[in-house]
Write a protein that holds these residues in place. Structure first.
Motif, PDB file in Angstrom:
ATOM      1  N   ASP A   1       0.838  -1.121  -0.090  1.00 57.20           N
ATOM      2  CA  ASP A   1       0.070  -0.036  -0.025  1.00 57.20           C
ATOM      3  C   ASP A   1       0.941   1.003   0.000  1.00 57.20           C
ATOM      4  O   ASP A   1       2.144   1.231   0.483  1.00 57.20           O
ATOM      5  CB  ASP A   1      -1.238   0.066   1.484  1.00 57.20           C
ATOM      6  N   ARG A   2       0.484   2.307  -0.395  1.00 54.69           N
ATOM      7  CA  ARG A   2       0.882   3.533  -0.705  1.00 54.69           C
ATOM      8  C   ARG A   2       1.641   4.142   0.775  1.00 54.69           C
ATOM      9  O   ARG A   2       3.019   4.492   0.744  1.00 54.69           O
ATOM     10  CB  ARG A   2       0.138   4.712  -1.198  1.00 54.69           C
ATOM     11  N   GLU A   3       0.984   3.841   1.997  1.00 50.27           N
ATOM     12  CA  GLU A   3       1.399   4.535   3.094  1.00 50.27           C
ATOM     13  C   GLU A   3       2.767   3.569   3.459  1.00 50.27           C
ATOM     14  O   GLU A   3       3.942   4.151   3.957  1.00 50.27           O
ATOM     15  CB  GLU A   3       0.495   4.420   4.114  1.00 50.27           C
ATOM     16  N   ARG A   4       2.613   2.312   3.469  1.00 52.35           N
ATOM     17  CA  ARG A   4       3.978   1.692   3.821  1.00 52.35           C
ATOM     18  C   ARG A   4       5.146   1.780   2.690  1.00 52.35           C
ATOM     19  O   ARG A   4       6.128   1.711   3.006  1.00 52.35           O
ATOM     20  CB  ARG A   4       3.492  -0.048   3.516  1.00 52.35           C
ATOM     21  N   PHE A   5       4.802   1.909   1.447  1.00 53.02           N
ATOM     22  CA  PHE A   5       5.766   2.299   0.428  1.00 53.02           C
ATOM     23  C   PHE A   5       6.447   3.692   0.783  1.00 53.02           C
ATOM     24  O   PHE A   5       7.769   3.501   0.863  1.00 53.02           O
ATOM     25  CB  PHE A   5       5.180   2.342  -1.080  1.00 53.02           C
ATOM     26  N   GLU A   6       5.427   4.647   1.335  1.00 56.04           N
ATOM     27  CA  GLU A   6       6.104   5.932   1.603  1.00 56.04           C
ATOM     28  C   GLU A   6       7.163   5.979   2.931  1.00 56.04           C
ATOM     29  O   GLU A   6       8.137   6.558   2.811  1.00 56.04           O
ATOM     30  CB  GLU A   6       5.197   6.965   1.549  1.00 56.04           C
ATOM     31  N   THR A   7       6.601   5.075   3.723  1.00 57.10           N
ATOM     32  CA  THR A   7       7.407   4.843   4.716  1.00 57.10           C
ATOM     33  C   THR A   7       8.788   4.278   4.736  1.00 57.10           C
ATOM     34  O   THR A   7       9.967   4.760   5.292  1.00 57.10           O
ATOM     35  CB  THR A   7       6.769   4.006   5.849  1.00 57.10           C
ATOM     36  N   VAL A   8       8.750   3.314   3.750  1.00 55.50           N
ATOM     37  CA  VAL A   8      10.012   2.549   3.657  1.00 55.50           C
ATOM     38  C   VAL A   8      11.114   3.525   2.868  1.00 55.50           C
ATOM     39  O   VAL A   8      12.144   3.747   2.896  1.00 55.50           O
ATOM     40  CB  VAL A   8       9.746   1.313   3.134  1.00 55.50           C
ATOM     41  N   LEU A   9      10.367   4.040   1.674  1.00 54.60           N
ATOM     42  CA  LEU A   9      11.169   5.011   0.845  1.00 54.60           C
ATOM     43  C   LEU A   9      11.685   6.287   1.577  1.00 54.60           C
ATOM     44  O   LEU A   9      12.989   6.479   1.497  1.00 54.60           O
ATOM     45  CB  LEU A   9      10.232   5.638  -0.304  1.00 54.60           C
ATOM     46  N   GLU A  10      10.827   6.861   2.471  1.00 54.60           N
ATOM     47  CA  GLU A  10      11.567   7.870   3.364  1.00 54.60           C
ATOM     48  C   GLU A  10      12.505   7.509   4.065  1.00 54.60           C
ATOM     49  O   GLU A  10      13.456   8.164   4.163  1.00 54.60           O
ATOM     50  CB  GLU A  10      10.374   8.383   4.208  1.00 54.60           C
ATOM     51  N   ALA A  11      12.501   6.352   4.755  1.00 48.87           N
ATOM     52  CA  ALA A  11      13.621   5.674   5.376  1.00 48.87           C
ATOM     53  C   ALA A  11      14.898   5.518   4.695  1.00 48.87           C
ATOM     54  O   ALA A  11      16.009   5.704   5.082  1.00 48.87           O
ATOM     55  CB  ALA A  11      13.245   4.451   6.366  1.00 48.87           C
ATOM     56  N   HIS A  12      14.657   4.892   3.595  1.00 48.68           N
ATOM     57  CA  HIS A  12      15.915   4.854   2.706  1.00 48.68           C
ATOM     58  C   HIS A  12      16.496   5.997   2.142  1.00 48.68           C
ATOM     59  O   HIS A  12      17.820   6.037   2.416  1.00 48.68           O
ATOM     60  CB  HIS A  12      15.400   3.864   1.531  1.00 48.68           C
ATOM     61  N   VAL A  13      15.686   7.017   1.894  1.00 51.03           N
ATOM     62  CA  VAL A  13      16.481   8.323   1.611  1.00 51.03           C
ATOM     63  C   VAL A  13      17.159   8.836   2.675  1.00 51.03           C
ATOM     64  O   VAL A  13      18.333   9.305   2.547  1.00 51.03           O
ATOM     65  CB  VAL A  13      15.336   9.202   0.763  1.00 51.03           C
ATOM     66  N   GLU A  14      16.463   8.962   4.033  1.00 49.62           N
ATOM     67  CA  GLU A  14      17.285   9.513   5.300  1.00 49.62           C
ATOM     68  C   GLU A  14      18.411   8.478   5.265  1.00 49.62           C
ATOM     69  O   GLU A  14      19.409   9.238   5.776  1.00 49.62           O
ATOM     70  CB  GLU A  14      16.289   9.125   6.246  1.00 49.62           C
ATOM     71  N   ALA A  15      18.339   7.439   5.104  1.00 53.62           N
ATOM     72  CA  ALA A  15      19.680   6.435   5.156  1.00 53.62           C
ATOM     73  C   ALA A  15      20.709   6.847   4.190  1.00 53.62           C
ATOM     74  O   ALA A  15      21.832   6.881   4.688  1.00 53.62           O
ATOM     75  CB  ALA A  15      19.203   4.863   5.232  1.00 53.62           C
ATOM     76  N   ILE A  16      20.339   6.799   2.850  1.00 52.70           N
ATOM     77  CA  ILE A  16      21.386   7.509   1.951  1.00 52.70           C
ATOM     78  C   ILE A  16      22.063   8.784   2.521  1.00 52.70           C
ATOM     79  O   ILE A  16      23.266   8.928   2.108  1.00 52.70           O
ATOM     80  CB  ILE A  16      20.658   7.644   0.571  1.00 52.70           C
TER      81      ILE A  16
END
Length: 104
Positions: free
Chosen positions: A79-94
């Motif tokens: 779902d979009r909410e889960r996707f955005e959570t993981v994407l945001e975490a990944h971008v922050e990690a980068i």
């Protein structure tokens, strides 16, 4: 530790390619330990492969994502909410890894 020159970062793939690879690899490993591996791989290969890191002295490192990142994901049901959570975490990690690699 690589000495960082903001002016050289404009031509980052010439001057800092190994460091960029290391930062992205480290971020991937961190996120892959915390979230669903198939989603992390999909984000890495279908969204972040089209992203680009930038740097300015006021905001530091930031990642420009392609348009409509959620619509790029195939082969994973999320779902979009889960996707955005993981994407945001990944971008922050980068961004965090870029700061660490370049000691900025």
């Amino acid at each position: 530790m690589t000495e960082f020159d903001p002016a050289k970062f404009e031509d980052k793939y010439v001057h800092y390619f190994p460091e960029l690879q290391q930062a992205y690899k480290n971020a991937f490993s961190r996120i892959n330990e915390r979230y669903d591996s198939s989603l992390v791989h999909a984000i890495d290969q279908q969204v972040l492969n089209e992203s680009e890191p930038f740097y300015d002295e006021e905001d530091g490192f930031w990642i420009e994502l392609p348009d409509d990142p959620y619509d790029r994901i195939t082969g994973v049901v999320v779902d979009r909410e889960r996707f955005e959570t993981v994407l945001e975490a990944h971008v922050e990690a980068i961004e965090s890894e870029l700061e660490r690699v370049f000691d900025v």
